[in-house]
Write an enzyme that holds these catalytic residues in place. Structure first.
Site, mmCIF file in Angstrom:
data_model
loop_
_atom_site.group_PDB
_atom_site.id
_atom_site.type_symbol
_atom_site.label_atom_id
_atom_site.label_comp_id
_atom_site.label_asym_id
_atom_site.label_seq_id
_atom_site.Cartn_x
_atom_site.Cartn_y
_atom_site.Cartn_z
ATOM 1 N N HIS A 7 1.018 -0.772 -0.039
ATOM 2 C CA HIS A 7 0.619 0.226 0.503
ATOM 3 C C HIS A 7 0.789 1.068 -0.304
ATOM 4 O O HIS A 7 2.407 1.312 0.713
ATOM 5 C CB HIS A 7 -0.601 -0.187 1.448
ATOM 6 C CG HIS A 7 -1.887 -0.928 1.628
ATOM 7 N ND1 HIS A 7 -1.173 -1.730 2.483
ATOM 8 C CD2 HIS A 7 -2.889 -0.852 1.261
ATOM 9 C CE1 HIS A 7 -2.454 -2.764 2.360
ATOM 10 N NE2 HIS A 7 -3.499 -2.318 2.031
ATOM 11 N N ASP A 48 2.200 1.983 3.456
ATOM 12 C CA ASP A 48 3.124 0.953 3.891
ATOM 13 C C ASP A 48 4.342 1.743 3.574
ATOM 14 O O ASP A 48 5.475 1.076 4.932
ATOM 15 C CB ASP A 48 2.794 -0.367 3.468
ATOM 16 C CG ASP A 48 1.836 -0.969 3.431
ATOM 17 O OD1 ASP A 48 0.897 -0.746 4.048
ATOM 18 O OD2 ASP A 48 1.307 -1.320 2.531
HETATM 19 C C1 XLS Z 1 -7.614 -6.555 4.082
HETATM 20 C C2 XLS Z 1 -6.838 -6.902 3.001
HETATM 21 C C3 XLS Z 1 -5.776 -5.322 2.614
HETATM 22 C C4 XLS Z 1 -6.112 -6.480 0.864
HETATM 23 C C5 XLS Z 1 -5.072 -5.191 0.391
HETATM 24 O O1 XLS Z 1 -8.801 -6.969 4.263
HETATM 25 O O2 XLS Z 1 -6.846 -8.090 2.426
HETATM 26 O O3 XLS Z 1 -4.713 -6.253 3.118
HETATM 27 O O4 XLS Z 1 -5.645 -7.371 0.333
HETATM 28 O O5 XLS Z 1 -5.468 -4.254 1.211
#
Ligand code: XLS
Ligand code: NI
Ligand code: NI
Length: 441
Positions: free
Chosen positions: A102, A105
């Site tokens: 993300h 991150d």
């Molecule tokens: C959250 C999601 C997230 C997505 C990416 O539950 O799994 O981690 O994979 O935004």
């Protein structure tokens, strides 16, 4: 100057085979082994999820951070740089070829959009250099549109268009970053795109807003020459009470309703499937049957709790089901198997990160071996094929090709009388599955 290393005591993880008792070695994942015409490495496009593996804190609703990571602390941009170095060291030692992120991150949010964009660009340059020197590639990128307080009521589905605009700005730059790093996918997981209560929500309006954002993203992607695929990741609830991307079937309907179907594939997450009271296999099948299985977040939930525990995948049946579907559709061209999973709060050592990924990789390697053995064994596939054989000839064929009608079928049924009842043989098939698992590993 000696380069800082964060995982000093861990050597490159190697394949040692099923008889090895070294916990820091692969027992089944042998990248060069050929299965069903391709190497394991080609079949299993594993990706490390930056947010859990590098940024996870072990925090839960009852207590804050418990991990002490050597890359944490100090000035936010310096910390981001150290974290990126640590990420590529980890991914390289593990022998994984892809990663996912993300925007927030990898780089911190600044005081203005300009500042934030600058920091993101700095970190993207660093990541590009590390990708080059290690050979690790970006699988997909995404924008975090759920952590910042401005997104409390959602991002694209927020009642305030200014929030929508902030989300648009973020998506734009996250897509730029994805393209700059050569990602083959861009994911939309609807973080807070849903409602907590209907009493204050115009659901029709919010869904239309969401569709507008996706259209804009597709247009922008085309403009900047994004050659990959857009993925939507369904999830039924958490953090909102009802997420609009509830499950695969709902998302397919949404994409169709808003004329987005051609542009998107689905990214199916195991734990989201179970939250929707589906099996992981069900969600994979719904997507694959629609020709829309684009990528997978491989993790697992806990049957006894109702939230997204995001544990590392260890369930062999799930891995077998996944790999059967992937063998059938010829793999994942733009997507892969992303470990959207976190070690437990109590697994706070750096070494635990390796155990977790090694286990996940070996689970899917086993899944691949068994899926291939099941294909060669043929009994399961043949049974199902045979079960529907009636629709490939005679009256069944006429039904499927639109060459008959209710009146003609009444006449046919009356002439033929009662059908013979045929067992579904579920238990026999389950035994075959277990036999092949035991025999092939
Ligand atoms: C959250 C999601 C997230 C997505 C990416 O539950 O799994 O981690 O994979 O935004
Ligand atoms: Ni999830
Ligand atoms: Ni996910």
């Amino acid at each position: 100057m000696k380069k800082t290393t964060y995982f000093e005591s861990i050597k490159r993880i190697r394949y040692e085979g099923p008889d090895s008792d070294n916990p820091l070695a692969f027992k089944y994942y042998n990248p060069k082994r050929r299965v069903a015409g391709k190497t394991m490495e080609q079949h299993l496009k594993f990706a490390v999820a930056y947010w859990h593996t590098l940024k996870g804190t072990g925090g839960d609703p009852f207590g804050g951070a418990v991990y002490e990571r050597p890359w944490d602390g100090g000035d936010p941009l310096d910390q981001a740089k150290r974290t990126m170095d640590a990420a590529f060291e980890f991914i390289s030692k593990l022998g994984v070829r892809y990663w996912c992120f993300h925007d927030r991150d990898i780089a911190p949010e600044g005081d203005s959009i300009a500042q934030t964009n600058k920091w993101l660009a700095t970190i993207v340059d660093q990541a590009a250099a590390l990708q080059k020197s290690t050979g690790v590639k970006l699988l997909w990128g995404t924008a975090n549109l759920f952590s910042h307080p401005r997104y409390t009521h959602g991002a694209a589905t927020n009642p305030d268009p200014l929030v929508f605009a902030h989300a648009a700005a973020q998506i734009r730059r996250a897509m730029d970053a994805t393209v700059a790093l050569g990602g083959t996918g861009y994911v939309f997981w609807g973080g807070r795109e849903g409602y907590v209560a209907l009493i204050n929500t115009d659901m029709k309006q919010e869904r239309e807003q969401f569709a507008r954002m996706l259209h804009m993203a597709v247009d922008y992607g085309r403009k900047i020459g994004f050659k990959g695929r857009f993925f939507i990741e369904p999830k039924p609830k958490e953090p909102t009470t009802h997420q609009y991307d509830f499950d695969a079937a709902t998302v397919l309907g949404f994409l169709r309703e808003f004329d987005l179907l051609d542009h998107f594939d689905l990214n199916i997450e195991a734990n989201h499937a179970t939250l929707a009271t589906h099996s992981f296999e069900h969600e994979l099948k719904v997507s694959a049957d629609a020709g829309k299985l684009g990528s997978i977040d491989v993790n697992r939930g806990d049957q006894t709790v109702g939230w997204d525990t995001d544990q590392f995948p260890t369930n062999l049946y799930d891995a077998v089901a996944t790999m059967r579907i992937l063998l059938d559709q010829g793999g994942l061209k733009y997507g892969g198997l992303n470990f959207d999973a976190k070690v437990r709060r109590a697994s706070f050592d750096l070494e635990d990160l390796f155990h977790a990924h090694i286990g996940g990789m070996d689970t899917f390697a086993r899944g691949l071996i068994v899926a291939d053995a099941l294909k060669k064994d043929k009994r399961l596939d043949q049974f199902v094929r045979q079960r529907y054989a009636g629709y490939r000839r005679g009256v069944g064929k006429a039904i499927m090709t639109g060459k008959t009608d209710l009146k003609a079928l009444e006449k046919y049924a009356a002439e033929k009388g009662e059908p013979q009842r045929i067992s579904g043989r579920q238990e026999m098939l389950e035994n075959i599955l277990n036999d092949v698992i035991a025999r092939s590993l």
